[in-house]
Write a protein that holds these residues in place. Structure first.
Motif, PDB file in Angstrom:
ATOM      1  N   GLU A 125       0.349  11.650   9.729  1.00 12.18           N
ATOM      2  CA  GLU A 125       0.531  10.320  10.761  1.00 12.18           C
ATOM      3  C   GLU A 125       0.634   8.837  10.084  1.00 12.18           C
ATOM      4  O   GLU A 125       1.373   8.208  10.785  1.00 12.18           O
ATOM      5  CB  GLU A 125      -1.131  10.518  11.350  1.00 12.18           C
ATOM      6  N   ALA A 126      -0.161   8.596   8.916  1.00 14.63           N
ATOM      7  CA  ALA A 126       0.247   7.239   8.521  1.00 14.63           C
ATOM      8  C   ALA A 126       1.681   6.912   8.078  1.00 14.63           C
ATOM      9  O   ALA A 126       2.228   5.865   8.439  1.00 14.63           O
ATOM     10  CB  ALA A 126      -0.697   7.224   7.166  1.00 14.63           C
ATOM     11  N   GLU A 127       2.246   8.005   7.410  1.00 17.19           N
ATOM     12  CA  GLU A 127       3.570   7.887   7.020  1.00 17.19           C
ATOM     13  C   GLU A 127       4.717   7.891   8.493  1.00 17.19           C
ATOM     14  O   GLU A 127       5.449   7.052   8.420  1.00 17.19           O
ATOM     15  CB  GLU A 127       4.235   9.182   6.559  1.00 17.19           C
ATOM     16  N   ALA A 128       4.110   8.529   9.391  1.00 17.70           N
ATOM     17  CA  ALA A 128       5.158   8.516  10.882  1.00 17.70           C
ATOM     18  C   ALA A 128       4.971   6.997  11.339  1.00 17.70           C
ATOM     19  O   ALA A 128       6.014   6.669  11.746  1.00 17.70           O
ATOM     20  CB  ALA A 128       4.544   9.290  11.800  1.00 17.70           C
ATOM     21  N   HIS A 129       3.696   6.414  11.346  1.00 16.08           N
ATOM     22  CA  HIS A 129       3.533   5.008  11.884  1.00 16.08           C
ATOM     23  C   HIS A 129       4.257   4.064  10.909  1.00 16.08           C
ATOM     24  O   HIS A 129       5.094   3.152  11.394  1.00 16.08           O
ATOM     25  CB  HIS A 129       2.308   4.767  11.931  1.00 16.08           C
ATOM     26  N   VAL A 130       4.184   4.296   9.470  1.00 20.94           N
ATOM     27  CA  VAL A 130       5.252   3.449   8.421  1.00 20.94           C
ATOM     28  C   VAL A 130       6.436   3.660   8.839  1.00 20.94           C
ATOM     29  O   VAL A 130       7.286   2.384   8.824  1.00 20.94           O
ATOM     30  CB  VAL A 130       4.588   3.740   7.254  1.00 20.94           C
ATOM     31  N   ARG A 131       6.988   4.630   9.052  1.00 21.66           N
ATOM     32  CA  ARG A 131       8.269   4.989   9.243  1.00 21.66           C
ATOM     33  C   ARG A 131       8.894   4.222  10.783  1.00 21.66           C
ATOM     34  O   ARG A 131      10.047   3.661  10.709  1.00 21.66           O
ATOM     35  CB  ARG A 131       8.621   6.544   9.515  1.00 21.66           C
ATOM     36  N   ARG A 132       7.985   4.213  11.499  1.00 20.13           N
ATOM     37  CA  ARG A 132       8.545   3.383  12.875  1.00 20.13           C
ATOM     38  C   ARG A 132       8.449   1.864  12.486  1.00 20.13           C
ATOM     39  O   ARG A 132       9.619   1.460  12.860  1.00 20.13           O
ATOM     40  CB  ARG A 132       7.178   3.740  13.859  1.00 20.13           C
ATOM     41  N   LEU A 133       7.715   1.566  11.995  1.00 21.31           N
ATOM     42  CA  LEU A 133       7.608   0.029  11.457  1.00 21.31           C
ATOM     43  C   LEU A 133       8.940  -0.433  10.453  1.00 21.31           C
ATOM     44  O   LEU A 133       9.748  -1.332  10.764  1.00 21.31           O
ATOM     45  CB  LEU A 133       6.320  -0.455  10.613  1.00 21.31           C
ATOM     46  N   VAL A 134       9.414   0.715   9.730  1.00 14.67           N
ATOM     47  CA  VAL A 134      10.710   0.474   8.876  1.00 14.67           C
ATOM     48  C   VAL A 134      11.617   0.376   9.924  1.00 14.67           C
ATOM     49  O   VAL A 134      12.641  -0.561   9.590  1.00 14.67           O
ATOM     50  CB  VAL A 134      10.614   1.611   7.726  1.00 14.67           C
ATOM     51  N   LYS A 135      11.850   1.558  10.872  1.00 11.06           N
ATOM     52  CA  LYS A 135      13.028   1.571  11.609  1.00 11.06           C
ATOM     53  C   LYS A 135      13.199   0.500  12.561  1.00 11.06           C
ATOM     54  O   LYS A 135      14.231  -0.168  12.978  1.00 11.06           O
ATOM     55  CB  LYS A 135      12.792   2.604  12.529  1.00 11.06           C
ATOM     56  N   LEU A 136      11.860  -0.437  12.835  1.00 12.95           N
ATOM     57  CA  LEU A 136      11.749  -1.292  13.763  1.00 12.95           C
ATOM     58  C   LEU A 136      12.170  -2.815  12.846  1.00 12.95           C
ATOM     59  O   LEU A 136      12.203  -3.810  13.489  1.00 12.95           O
ATOM     60  CB  LEU A 136      10.506  -1.666  14.413  1.00 12.95           C
ATOM     61  N   GLY A 137      12.192  -2.720  11.634  1.00 11.91           N
ATOM     62  CA  GLY A 137      12.547  -3.863  10.592  1.00 11.91           C
ATOM     63  C   GLY A 137      11.323  -4.524  10.275  1.00 11.91           C
ATOM     64  O   GLY A 137      11.208  -5.974  10.184  1.00 11.91           O
ATOM     65  N   ARG A 138       9.996  -4.133  10.771  1.00 14.39           N
ATOM     66  CA  ARG A 138       8.670  -4.932  10.294  1.00 14.39           C
ATOM     67  C   ARG A 138       8.206  -4.585   9.183  1.00 14.39           C
ATOM     68  O   ARG A 138       7.187  -5.126   8.916  1.00 14.39           O
ATOM     69  CB  ARG A 138       7.995  -4.578  11.818  1.00 14.39           C
ATOM     70  N   ALA A 139       8.576  -3.552   8.419  1.00 12.45           N
ATOM     71  CA  ALA A 139       7.896  -3.227   7.173  1.00 12.45           C
ATOM     72  C   ALA A 139       9.104  -2.489   6.370  1.00 12.45           C
ATOM     73  O   ALA A 139      10.197  -2.223   6.819  1.00 12.45           O
ATOM     74  CB  ALA A 139       6.884  -2.318   7.230  1.00 12.45           C
ATOM     75  N   GLU A 140       8.859  -2.419   4.874  1.00 12.37           N
ATOM     76  CA  GLU A 140       9.874  -2.088   4.067  1.00 12.37           C
ATOM     77  C   GLU A 140       9.175  -1.310   2.981  1.00 12.37           C
ATOM     78  O   GLU A 140       8.151  -1.633   2.525  1.00 12.37           O
ATOM     79  CB  GLU A 140      11.034  -2.892   3.658  1.00 12.37           C
TER      80      GLU A 140
ATOM     81  N   LEU B 250       0.783  -1.202  -0.137  1.00 12.70           N
ATOM     82  CA  LEU B 250      -0.142   0.144  -0.101  1.00 12.70           C
ATOM     83  C   LEU B 250       0.772   1.347  -0.125  1.00 12.70           C
ATOM     84  O   LEU B 250       2.062   1.223   0.515  1.00 12.70           O
ATOM     85  CB  LEU B 250      -0.933   0.066   1.276  1.00 12.70           C
ATOM     86  N   THR B 251       0.320   2.229  -0.719  1.00 12.21           N
ATOM     87  CA  THR B 251       0.966   3.606  -0.581  1.00 12.21           C
ATOM     88  C   THR B 251       0.537   4.167   0.991  1.00 12.21           C
ATOM     89  O   THR B 251      -0.424   3.993   1.566  1.00 12.21           O
ATOM     90  CB  THR B 251       0.631   4.439  -1.545  1.00 12.21           C
ATOM     91  N   PRO B 252       1.392   5.203   1.462  1.00 11.85           N
ATOM     92  CA  PRO B 252       0.765   5.899   2.665  1.00 11.85           C
ATOM     93  C   PRO B 252      -0.568   6.526   2.527  1.00 11.85           C
ATOM     94  O   PRO B 252      -1.492   6.400   3.371  1.00 11.85           O
ATOM     95  CB  PRO B 252       1.774   6.896   2.881  1.00 11.85           C
ATOM     96  N   TRP B 253      -1.086   7.047   1.482  1.00 12.65           N
ATOM     97  CA  TRP B 253      -2.283   7.338   1.104  1.00 12.65           C
ATOM     98  C   TRP B 253      -3.343   6.155   1.293  1.00 12.65           C
ATOM     99  O   TRP B 253      -4.327   6.533   2.126  1.00 12.65           O
ATOM    100  CB  TRP B 253      -2.305   8.037  -0.260  1.00 12.65           C
ATOM    101  N   GLN B 254      -3.150   5.234   0.743  1.00 18.96           N
ATOM    102  CA  GLN B 254      -4.032   4.124   0.767  1.00 18.96           C
ATOM    103  C   GLN B 254      -4.046   3.435   2.021  1.00 18.96           C
ATOM    104  O   GLN B 254      -5.140   2.958   2.529  1.00 18.96           O
ATOM    105  CB  GLN B 254      -3.527   2.965  -0.086  1.00 18.96           C
ATOM    106  N   LEU B 255      -2.998   3.700   2.816  1.00 19.48           N
ATOM    107  CA  LEU B 255      -3.088   3.031   4.163  1.00 19.48           C
ATOM    108  C   LEU B 255      -3.907   4.120   5.110  1.00 19.48           C
ATOM    109  O   LEU B 255      -4.706   3.686   5.779  1.00 19.48           O
ATOM    110  CB  LEU B 255      -1.430   3.139   4.654  1.00 19.48           C
ATOM    111  N   ALA B 256      -3.596   5.217   4.957  1.00 21.89           N
ATOM    112  CA  ALA B 256      -4.529   6.416   5.472  1.00 21.89           C
ATOM    113  C   ALA B 256      -5.937   6.137   5.303  1.00 21.89           C
ATOM    114  O   ALA B 256      -6.698   6.102   6.366  1.00 21.89           O
ATOM    115  CB  ALA B 256      -4.030   7.693   5.191  1.00 21.89           C
ATOM    116  N   GLU B 257      -6.196   5.832   4.175  1.00 19.12           N
ATOM    117  CA  GLU B 257      -7.645   5.654   3.897  1.00 19.12           C
ATOM    118  C   GLU B 257      -8.156   4.391   4.494  1.00 19.12           C
ATOM    119  O   GLU B 257      -9.601   4.531   4.910  1.00 19.12           O
ATOM    120  CB  GLU B 257      -7.952   5.140   2.266  1.00 19.12           C
ATOM    121  N   ARG B 258      -7.473   3.412   4.912  1.00 20.07           N
ATOM    122  CA  ARG B 258      -7.956   2.204   5.640  1.00 20.07           C
ATOM    123  C   ARG B 258      -7.756   2.304   7.123  1.00 20.07           C
ATOM    124  O   ARG B 258      -8.314   1.537   7.673  1.00 20.07           O
ATOM    125  CB  ARG B 258      -7.051   1.041   4.845  1.00 20.07           C
TER     126      ARG B 258
END
Length: 345
Positions: free
Chosen positions: A317-332, A288-296
């Motif tokens: 806010e969606a981007e900030a949460h995704v960035r946290r997941l990337v930093k934690l190695g849980r998303a890319e 998903l893009t950050p926009w699609q994530l925000a929609e959901r």
């Protein structure tokens, strides 16, 4: 009718209205000092807000021209908006953390067209549809937005240094840097016995960092000249834990109401964000893009009812949460995707 609350020990709060905002008001705190009263935040730059602030000060026996200083928890307009008018009326100094002072300075120096172009490019990169971006392009092309908001707020003349006591005669007020909601957000720890002898280490002016019933907005730090991949949510969670360890007797926030048991509220917010990150991972089972994530994502109303400007805040806010997941190695981020898409790993 002024809405003033006395908290004891030379501390009051004044409910200063925020126009057309569901938050309703900012709690501007007044702290008595040996050199005169000091405000913690000032409220929105609006005639009704100004009149309410002046009336509230009058009710506690303070003239606006007698304000000695202004301490700003962060640069947002419902906190910093009236600081310029307060300084003009009183000659008060205005203090803020350097990171947020830099945002105030950049806002004063920025051309609206530059900012609109930056925002349009950001929204394009995260997958916003053209019909959402088009009004920004039109505003830039027509010059409809001639100035950026918040220009009447004061450029601070003192720096709040994390860990240091502020120079307030007869008071022990220590700055605690709590980035997340903004890069330079500070809480202010009044290291004095609680006037009602509640157990704990003094009181905390928490700004927007710690609120009794709201999770503050955590979005990306916006700087058109800085491409650093910051981690605002990580900053916020670290700051929350630091505040939880202070063991304060009472929290005096900038919205809603004063409350005890900061540690319990800190844990609720830590749990809330962990649950939200877990929910986002489930959504990211599909790219998903950050926009699609925000929609959901879950918001306080359906996506279709969220106004244009609030959608920009939501996707940040969606981007900030995704960035946290990337930093934690849980998303890319998926290599080569344009607009960028993320997937759980």
């Amino acid at each position: 009718m002024t809405q003033v609350t006395e908290h004891g020990g030379g501390v009051w709060s004044i409910k200063v209205p925020i126009p057309d905002n569901p938050l309703g008001h900012t709690l501007v705190h007044v702290l008595d000092t040996g050199r005169g009263p000091v405000l913690i935040d000032t409220g929105w730059d609006d005639p009704e807000a100004w009149d309410t602030l002046v009336a509230g000060l009058t009710a506690i026996g303070v003239g606006i021209n007698g304000i000695h200083g202004v301490v700003i928890t962060h640069h947002h307009p419902d906190h910093h908006g009236l600081s310029g008018q307060v300084r003009e009326s009183s000659g008060a100094w205005v203090a803020m953390h350097a990171a947020d002072t830099e945002i105030v300075r950049r806002t004063r120096q920025s051309e609206p067209g530059t900012w609109l172009a930056y925002l349009a490019a950001k929204l394009t990169a995260v997958g916003a549809p053209e019909d959402h971006i088009a009004p920004l392009r039109t505003a830039r092309a027509t010059g409809r937005m001639r100035t950026l908001p918040g220009l009447r707020a004061a450029l601070p003349d003192r720096e709040i240094v994390p860990g240091e006591l502020l120079d307030l005669a007869g008071r022990r007020l220590r700055a605690v840097w709590t980035p997340g909601h903004t890069p330079g957000h500070v809480c202010l720890h009044l290291e004095e016995d609680h006037p009602a002898n509640l157990p704990g280490r003094g009181r905390l002016f928490s700004g927007d960092h710690l609120l009794p019933g709201i999770s503050p907005h955590i979005g990306l730090y916006e700087d058109p000249d800085d491409a650093t991949a910051t981690d605002p949510l990580g900053d916020y969670l670290d700051s929350l834990e630091r505040i939880g360890r202070l063991g304060v007797a009472e929290v005096l926030p900038a919205h809603q109401h004063a409350f005890p048991d900061a540690a319990r509220r800190v844990q609720e917010l830590l749990d809330h964000h962990e649950e939200r990150l877990t929910g986002l991972l489930a959504l990211l089972a599909t790219p998903l893009t950050p926009w699609q994530l925000a929609e959901r994502m879950e918001w306080n109303r359906p996506w279709e009812q969220i106004p244009h400007g609030s959608r920009n805040i939501a996707v940040s806010e969606a981007e900030a949460h995704v960035r946290r997941l990337v930093k934690l190695g849980r998303a890319e981020a998926m290599t080569g995707s344009d607009p960028v898409m993320y997937i759980a790993v």
